[in-house]
Write an enzyme that holds these catalytic residues in place. Structure first.
Site, PDB file in Angstrom:
ATOM      1  CD  GLN A 153       8.306  -0.870  12.303  1.00 36.82           C
ATOM      2  OE1 GLN A 153       7.256  -1.483  12.304  1.00 36.82           O
ATOM      3  NE2 GLN A 153       8.719  -0.163  11.264  1.00 36.82           N
ATOM      4  CG  HIS A 200       5.957   3.059   1.705  1.00 39.07           C
ATOM      5  ND1 HIS A 200       4.602   3.289   1.720  1.00 39.07           N
ATOM      6  CD2 HIS A 200       6.203   2.248   2.768  1.00 39.07           C
ATOM      7  CE1 HIS A 200       4.047   2.629   2.724  1.00 39.07           C
ATOM      8  NE2 HIS A 200       4.997   2.000   3.382  1.00 39.07           N
ATOM      9  CB  ALA A 205      -0.962  -0.006   1.179  1.00 38.33           C
TER      10      ALA A 205
END
Length: 286
Positions: A152, A36, A31
């Site tokens: 993360q 990104h 997605a």
């Protein structure tokens, strides 16, 4: 651009790419959006070739979370990656990643506790496990992650350090600043869950964070600034606030007072079907 779905062709492709020079990996769940693509462009600065993994990892979704609803659009994603000149897409099936009888889990304590780790039990075990596997599969010289998922990133770096990983070494795990929309909202695949009205309301999240940071840096007590931040988020359209905390940027220790080391303000809030997370640096007091 090669697109591979199983380990044997992946290993062959990686061997060829590594012969040409350093290899970068950008792990994703697909997605893809401009955030990104920012990672991929930064990866090109660090390596001769770029590999992107696309895998919606079931082990980092808890009960009642959006695993089934998470957008899957491999054909569109691959078209975007081809446009960026990516050499390799690693898009394994769940069976290739977790074959029959799979029984290993990686758990990282400390930095995984609280924040998203508190509201999503087991989430970071799933993250650490799949990222370690991706590192072992692709063997990148460098790996890039967005700073939007700050906890993360801390978990992955801690895992790499503790397990003495060399491809990539912990120092080659690079955090890339959060890509943002014009109104400041952090780019995220989950923004697609927002209705137009909710999307407009979501801009209150980064605005409220910047206001809180200015208050903390200006001398206001941390607790008071965070209380105002939560109130501003609820008034701005958030249905609930999962957390709003000041933490040590590296160790992720919760802070009630400012320190002379780098700090981050981390927030998670819910609007409609979307759970939005964000974080920003907090500097020394003026």
């Amino acid at each position: 651009m090669q697109i591979v779905h199983s380990l044997d062709p992946l290993r062959s492709a990686v061997n060829v790419l590594r012969q040409a020079g350093p290899l970068a990996l950008v792990p994703t769940m697909g997605a893809l959006h401009e955030g990104h693509l920012t990672l991929i462009r930064e990866a090109r600065r660090h390596a001769r070739s770029v590999a992107v993994s696309i895998f919606v990892n079931p082990r980092q979704f808890g009960a009642g979370e959006d695993l089934d609803a998470y957008p899957r659009q491999l054909e569109r994603d691959c078209a975007l990656l081809a446009g960026e000149g990516v050499e390799l897409v690693w898009a394994p099936t769940a069976e290739a990643m977790y074959p029959q009888g799979y029984a290993t889990n990686i758990s990282v304590s400390g930095v995984s506790e609280g924040l998203c780790g508190g509201s999503r039990p087991g989430h970071f075990d799933g993250v650490a496990t799949v990222v370690c596997k991706l590192f072992n599969q692709v063997r990148p010289d460098v790996a890039l992650f967005g700073e939007k998922d700050w906890q993360q990133l801390a978990v992955i770096r801690r895992m790499a350090r503790d397990l003495d990983l060399s491809l990539p070494h912990v120092d080659a795990i690079i955090g890339v600043p959060t890509a943002r929309e014009d109104d400041g909202l952090a780019r995220s695949s989950r923004n697609a869950y927002l209705t137009p009205d909710q999307r407009a309301q979501a801009a209150s999240l980064p605005a409220a964070m910047r206001k809180a940071i200015a208050a903390i840096e200006g001398g206001e007590a941390v607790g008071a600034a965070l209380a105002t931040l939560c109130a501003d988020l609820l008034a701005g359209g958030c249905a609930s606030v999962d957390y709003a905390e000041l933490r040590d940027a590296e160790a992720l220790v919760k802070l009630d007072n400012v320190i002379d080391r780098p700090m981050r303000l981390l927030v998670a809030a819910r609007i409609g079907k979307a759970r939005l997370i964000d974080n920003m640096a907090v500097g020394a007091r003026t």
